[in-house]
Design an enzyme around this catalytic site. Structure first.
Site, PDB file in Angstrom:
ATOM      1  N   ASN A 162     -10.298   5.476   2.322  1.00  0.00           N
ATOM      2  CA  ASN A 162      -9.264   5.067   1.383  1.00  0.00           C
ATOM      3  C   ASN A 162      -8.735   6.252   0.597  1.00  0.00           C
ATOM      4  OD1 ASN A 162      -7.708   2.760   0.654  1.00  0.00           O
ATOM      5  ND2 ASN A 162      -9.562   1.540   0.743  1.00  0.00           N
ATOM      6  N   GLU A 167       0.838  -1.210   0.000  1.00  0.00           N
ATOM      7  CA  GLU A 167       0.000   0.000   0.000  1.00  0.00           C
ATOM      8  C   GLU A 167       0.868   1.253   0.000  1.00  0.00           C
ATOM      9  OE1 GLU A 167      -2.597   1.601  -0.265  1.00  0.00           O
ATOM     10  OE2 GLU A 167      -4.365   0.337   0.014  1.00  0.00           O
ATOM     11  N   ASP A 221     -10.041   1.691  -4.310  1.00  0.00           N
ATOM     12  CA  ASP A 221      -9.049   1.671  -3.239  1.00  0.00           C
ATOM     13  C   ASP A 221      -8.264   2.984  -3.307  1.00  0.00           C
ATOM     14  OD1 ASP A 221      -7.103   0.905  -1.309  1.00  0.00           O
ATOM     15  OD2 ASP A 221      -7.305  -1.189  -1.863  1.00  0.00           O
TER      16      ASP A 221
END
Length: 302
Positions: free
Chosen positions: A155, A22, A205
């Protein structure tokens, strides 16, 4: 507006495989990309050309970016922390900048920095079913001010080239929202739907914005990046060799490369065979160029 090369192939950078990669963040001064592996509490620093990666076990972390005055600011668990290397660089000091009350099944998730260096960070329900999260702004006095409440999975965050808009994804809502934004004050207002994604595969996302003001979003479970014009119209879909891309950031020479973090599938032999690049950091040259993720380093208020 530059057309997207939808046939552009994504290739891996380096050889690190994350469980849940991430937070890609391009650091032009060092020609490297910062990114994290959330479940393992790892911070990766990958050199662009060689692919060499330095990994630091840093504890709970979901996002990291350089801070004005030195060091790295991270979001993770229920804290924002500043990390600075000791002499020699083998060990790091750690200092809590701001902290939320600990809550069961709630942790920080995505975070970003606005054009003025202001820090934003959101929380999520780890079960991804209850609206227990919030989106916070780090204000003077190191106060975490809740701006959006009732969030399930806070997100992607991004800003338009002129800073007048803030884009935002609460993943289970399956849409991108946009706020009017005042970079001078950090005020976000007039939230509205930017793009409805309920009819496509996957959930939104992480996201980034390119130099044309178009929004790119990684579709977890959808295996693609989708690009939307400033008017909220989808104008391109970029296929990826993985089903779970998590976020994206432009970098490299002229900000012409798009870096994509991804998640491993299930850890089984069958999963690895089906998606050998799952969990890897990917690079693609999509055509459009981006805005620097490090346009402003994180400013830590006193």
């Amino acid at each position: 507006m530059v057309d997207v090369r939808t046939s552009a192939a994504a290739e891996p950078v380096g050889d690190v495989t994350a469980v849940l990669g991430e937070g890609p963040y391009w650091v032009p001064e060092d020609s490297c990309l910062l990114w994290v592996d959330i479940p393992n509490g790892l911070l990766h620093r990958t050199q662009l050309r060689s692919g060499d990666t330095v990994t630091v076990a840093i504890g709970p972390v979901s996002a990291a970016f350089p801070a004005l005055g030195g060091g790295l600011l991270t979001a993770g668990g229920n804290r924002l922390r500043l990390h600075k290397p000791r002499a020699g660089g083998a060990q790091w000091t750690e200092h809590t900048i701001a902290e939320l009350p600990a809550r069961d099944a709630v942790r920080f998730n995505d975070a970003s920095v606005d054009p003025a260096g202001r820090v934003w960070a959101g929380t999520m329900h780890t079960g991804e079913t209850e609206p227990l999260g919030e989106l916070y702004r780090l204000d003077p006095g190191r106060v975490l001010t809740p701006v959006v409440k009732g969030v399930t999975v806070s997100n992607g965050l991004g800003w338009s080239p002129d800073g007048s808009r803030m884009y935002y994804a609460d993943s289970p809502m399956r849409r991108l929202d946009v706020f009017d934004y005042d970079p001078a004050t950090g005020e976000a207002f007039q939230r509205r739907v930017f793009a409805d994604l309920s009819h496509v595969a996957g959930v939104p996302d992480g996201l980034t914005v390119d130099a044309d003001g178009c929004v790119w979003v990684a579709m977890w479970g959808g295996g693609v990046l989708r690009r939307f014009t400033p008017g909220g119209q989808q104008d391109a879909v970029l296929p990826l060799p993985v089903s779970r891309p998590t976020s994206c950031a432009f970098g490299g020479a002229g900000l012409a490369e798009l870096f994509v973090t991804t998640a491993s599938v299930d850890g089984t032999d069958a999963g690895r065979a089906a998606e050998p690049l799952a969990g890897r950091l990917l690079r693609v040259e999509p055509g459009p160029v981006g805005l620097p993720s490090a346009s402003s380093w994180a400013a830590i208020p006193s």
